[in-house]
Design a protein around this motif. Structure first.
Motif, PDB file in Angstrom:
ATOM      1  N   PHE A   1       0.847  -1.186   0.000  1.00 39.37           N
ATOM      2  CA  PHE A   1       0.000   0.000   0.000  1.00 39.37           C
ATOM      3  C   PHE A   1       0.885   1.238   0.000  1.00 39.37           C
ATOM      4  O   PHE A   1       1.869   1.320   0.744  1.00 39.37           O
ATOM      5  N   VAL A   2       0.533   2.192  -0.830  1.00 44.64           N
ATOM      6  CA  VAL A   2       1.230   3.482  -0.868  1.00 44.64           C
ATOM      7  C   VAL A   2       0.202   4.587  -0.662  1.00 44.64           C
ATOM      8  O   VAL A   2      -0.796   4.648  -1.390  1.00 44.64           O
ATOM      9  N   HIS A   3       0.440   5.445   0.323  1.00 44.75           N
ATOM     10  CA  HIS A   3      -0.463   6.568   0.572  1.00 44.75           C
ATOM     11  C   HIS A   3      -0.264   7.593  -0.540  1.00 44.75           C
ATOM     12  O   HIS A   3       0.862   8.003  -0.825  1.00 44.75           O
ATOM     13  N   PRO A   4      -1.338   8.045  -1.194  1.00 40.57           N
ATOM     14  CA  PRO A   4      -1.170   8.940  -2.345  1.00 40.57           C
ATOM     15  C   PRO A   4      -0.508  10.268  -2.006  1.00 40.57           C
ATOM     16  O   PRO A   4       0.257  10.805  -2.815  1.00 40.57           O
ATOM     17  N   ALA A   5      -0.791  10.821  -0.833  1.00 39.39           N
ATOM     18  CA  ALA A   5      -0.153  12.088  -0.463  1.00 39.39           C
ATOM     19  C   ALA A   5       1.340  11.893  -0.244  1.00 39.39           C
ATOM     20  O   ALA A   5       2.155  12.730  -0.662  1.00 39.39           O
ATOM     21  N   GLU A   6       1.713  10.795   0.410  1.00 36.63           N
ATOM     22  CA  GLU A   6       3.133  10.507   0.615  1.00 36.63           C
ATOM     23  C   GLU A   6       3.800  10.184  -0.719  1.00 36.63           C
ATOM     24  O   GLU A   6       4.978  10.505  -0.937  1.00 36.63           O
ATOM     25  N   ALA A   7       3.048   9.534  -1.623  1.00 43.87           N
ATOM     26  CA  ALA A   7       3.598   9.204  -2.939  1.00 43.87           C
ATOM     27  C   ALA A   7       4.001  10.469  -3.690  1.00 43.87           C
ATOM     28  O   ALA A   7       5.009  10.504  -4.401  1.00 43.87           O
ATOM     29  N   ALA A   8       3.208  11.531  -3.529  1.00 43.69           N
ATOM     30  CA  ALA A   8       3.493  12.795  -4.207  1.00 43.69           C
ATOM     31  C   ALA A   8       4.721  13.487  -3.637  1.00 43.69           C
ATOM     32  O   ALA A   8       5.228  14.449  -4.220  1.00 43.69           O
ATOM     33  N   HIS A   9       5.203  12.995  -2.496  1.00 44.85           N
ATOM     34  CA  HIS A   9       6.370  13.604  -1.858  1.00 44.85           C
ATOM     35  C   HIS A   9       7.498  12.598  -1.672  1.00 44.85           C
ATOM     36  O   HIS A   9       8.218  12.630  -0.669  1.00 44.85           O
ATOM     37  N   GLY A  10       7.636  11.699  -2.643  1.00 44.10           N
ATOM     38  CA  GLY A  10       8.791  10.808  -2.629  1.00 44.10           C
ATOM     39  C   GLY A  10       8.490   9.331  -2.670  1.00 44.10           C
ATOM     40  O   GLY A  10       9.272   8.551  -3.231  1.00 44.10           O
ATOM     41  N   ASP A  11       7.350   8.898  -2.082  1.00 39.67           N
ATOM     42  CA  ASP A  11       7.070   7.465  -2.029  1.00 39.67           C
ATOM     43  C   ASP A  11       6.709   6.874  -3.382  1.00 39.67           C
ATOM     44  O   ASP A  11       6.633   5.647  -3.529  1.00 39.67           O
ATOM     45  N   LEU A  12       6.517   7.721  -4.378  1.00 39.39           N
ATOM     46  CA  LEU A  12       6.241   7.215  -5.717  1.00 39.39           C
ATOM     47  C   LEU A  12       7.449   6.453  -6.265  1.00 39.39           C
ATOM     48  O   LEU A  12       7.333   5.688  -7.219  1.00 39.39           O
ATOM     49  N   GLY A  13       8.590   6.662  -5.612  1.00 40.81           N
ATOM     50  CA  GLY A  13       9.788   5.918  -5.994  1.00 40.81           C
ATOM     51  C   GLY A  13       9.655   4.426  -5.743  1.00 40.81           C
ATOM     52  O   GLY A  13      10.468   3.632  -6.238  1.00 40.81           O
ATOM     53  N   MET A  14       8.638   4.022  -4.957  1.00 41.73           N
ATOM     54  CA  MET A  14       8.397   2.598  -4.729  1.00 41.73           C
ATOM     55  C   MET A  14       7.778   1.911  -5.945  1.00 41.73           C
ATOM     56  O   MET A  14       7.789   0.688  -6.046  1.00 41.73           O
ATOM     57  N   VAL A  15       7.213   2.705  -6.843  1.00 44.86           N
ATOM     58  CA  VAL A  15       6.475   2.166  -7.979  1.00 44.86           C
ATOM     59  C   VAL A  15       7.389   2.068  -9.190  1.00 44.86           C
ATOM     60  O   VAL A  15       8.157   2.984  -9.487  1.00 44.86           O
ATOM     61  N   THR A  16       7.293   0.932  -9.903  1.00 41.42           N
ATOM     62  CA  THR A  16       8.097   0.732 -11.113  1.00 41.42           C
ATOM     63  C   THR A  16       7.184   0.471 -12.299  1.00 41.42           C
ATOM     64  O   THR A  16       5.982   0.239 -12.146  1.00 41.42           O
ATOM     65  N   ALA A  17       7.774   0.452 -13.485  1.00 40.46           N
ATOM     66  CA  ALA A  17       7.011   0.213 -14.703  1.00 40.46           C
ATOM     67  C   ALA A  17       6.428  -1.194 -14.745  1.00 40.46           C
ATOM     68  O   ALA A  17       5.448  -1.458 -15.461  1.00 40.46           O
ATOM     69  N   ASP A  18       7.023  -2.105 -13.985  1.00 43.37           N
ATOM     70  CA  ASP A  18       6.551  -3.497 -13.982  1.00 43.37           C
ATOM     71  C   ASP A  18       5.363  -3.710 -13.045  1.00 43.37           C
ATOM     72  O   ASP A  18       4.765  -4.787 -13.038  1.00 43.37           O
ATOM     73  N   ASP A  19       5.024  -2.698 -12.257  1.00 48.21           N
ATOM     74  CA  ASP A  19       3.964  -2.844 -11.259  1.00 48.21           C
ATOM     75  C   ASP A  19       2.587  -2.561 -11.853  1.00 48.21           C
ATOM     76  O   ASP A  19       2.449  -1.875 -12.876  1.00 48.21           O
TER      77      ASP A  19
END
Length: 329
Positions: A80-98
């Motif tokens: 699970f990735v929180h969308p607000a946190e994703a906008a501030h760096g956690d989007l780095g957890m996501v890859t093209a293969d996901d």
């Protein structure tokens, strides 16, 4: 100001809520009969070479965490990735293969819409779960799953209740379908739940709980019964194995056997253990699962078993209490 408690009204509201949510799940189930979006979503998730990333905010976020946890525990790597946190760096957890599952009943969550264009540009496939097929989120997604409900269970039709229940049920449906398609078995579930009861039952081997070395009671067939009783008392297993010169079990003698002998034998000092033992005792290999030992014990109504290696030599002993302490039973 609190109302006067009315038991009948309280019960009616509780039952109305359950009925409302049950009706909504049934409605979704019927709707899916003529909607291949779930099949598309399952295919996308099954063929994903990376992980499943689930995201949502508020109540949808709580449901998203549960969906991610269920997927992860049933053979589909997910987080699970929180969308607000994703906008501030956690989007780095996501890859093209996901594969990315975005949850928002309105389909207009600003936090999700901020990150989804980036997720799409990265090459990740997006599954949207919303109650609004024409929403921004539904439009941008590769697959849209419609969880629209006629009415929330909340009397004011405001608090997310029925909609979150339907979303959670749909997440379970995806997970179970994927579980079956991946050939996920009890053993796989146990490996991801080693601390649970099922994990203990399916991951514990006989060698993990058996007594070994000097803790194993054993005598040879030519010893006196009195010496065998001393061995039983010292080792505290309520029995002793009887072995031959090659340390292979030829019999067993238990406390129960002793009680049955008391009425028949006057002088124990003259009895040789080989004459009163039970020949051909039940044995099990140390590599066997502990639950297999439980099954044999229950079948033959015995409390102890001998453990032998591939050559038939005695290497351990198992008492029903050992299995209980290990929480296999």
């Amino acid at each position: 100001m609190l109302k006067v408690f009315d038991a009948k009204t309280a019960l009616r509201l509780a039952r109305d809520t359950l009925q409302n949510e049950a009706d909504a799940i049934n409605a979704l189930n019927a709707r899916l009969e003529n909607d291949d979006s779930v099949v598309q979503a399952i295919s996308l998730l099954l063929n994903c070479s990376g992980r499943v990333v689930v995201s949502g905010i508020g109540k949808s976020g709580h449901i998203g965490r549960k969906i991610a946890a269920t997927l992860a525990s049933t053979g589909t790597p997910a987080l699970f990735v929180h969308p607000a946190e994703a906008a501030h760096g956690d989007l780095g957890m996501v890859t093209a293969d996901d594969a990315f599952i975005a949850i928002s009943y309105s389909g207009e969550s600003s936090e999700l819409m901020t990150i989804l264009p980036v997720v799409k540009r990265m090459g990740s496939k997006v599954i949207a779960i919303t109650g609004k097929p024409g929403s921004s989120l539904a439009t941008i997604a590769d697959v849209h799953l419609n969880v629209a409900v006629a009415k929330e269970a909340c009397p004011m039709n405001l608090a997310p209740t029925t909609s979150t229940t339907v979303t959670l049920a749909l997440g379970d449906a995806l997970a179970v379908a994927l579980l079956d398609l991946r050939g996920f078995k009890e053993e796989d579930f146990a490996r991801s739940h080693p601390g649970g009861a099922l994990g203990r039952r399916l991951l514990t081997h006989v060698k993990d709980v058996m007594r070994s070395g000097d803790a194993v009671p054993k005598v040879t067939a030519d010893v006196k019964l009195t010496d065998a009783l001393l061995e039983i008392t010292q080792k505290g297993m309520g029995m002793t194995a009887v072995v031959d010169a090659d340390n292979q079990p030829v019999g067993v003698f238990t406390d129960g056997d002793l009680r049955r002998m008391i009425e028949k034998v006057q002088d124990f000092s003259k009895v040789v253990i080989g004459d009163v033992m039970h020949a051909n005792p039940r044995t099990i290999a140390p590599e066997k699962m502990a639950v297999d030992a439980v099954a044999v014990m229950e079948q033959y109504r015995i409390n102890q078993m001998l453990v032998t290696d591939a050559d038939g030599k005695l290497v351990g002993a198992l008492h029903i209490h050992d299995l209980t302490r290990a929480k296999v039973i």
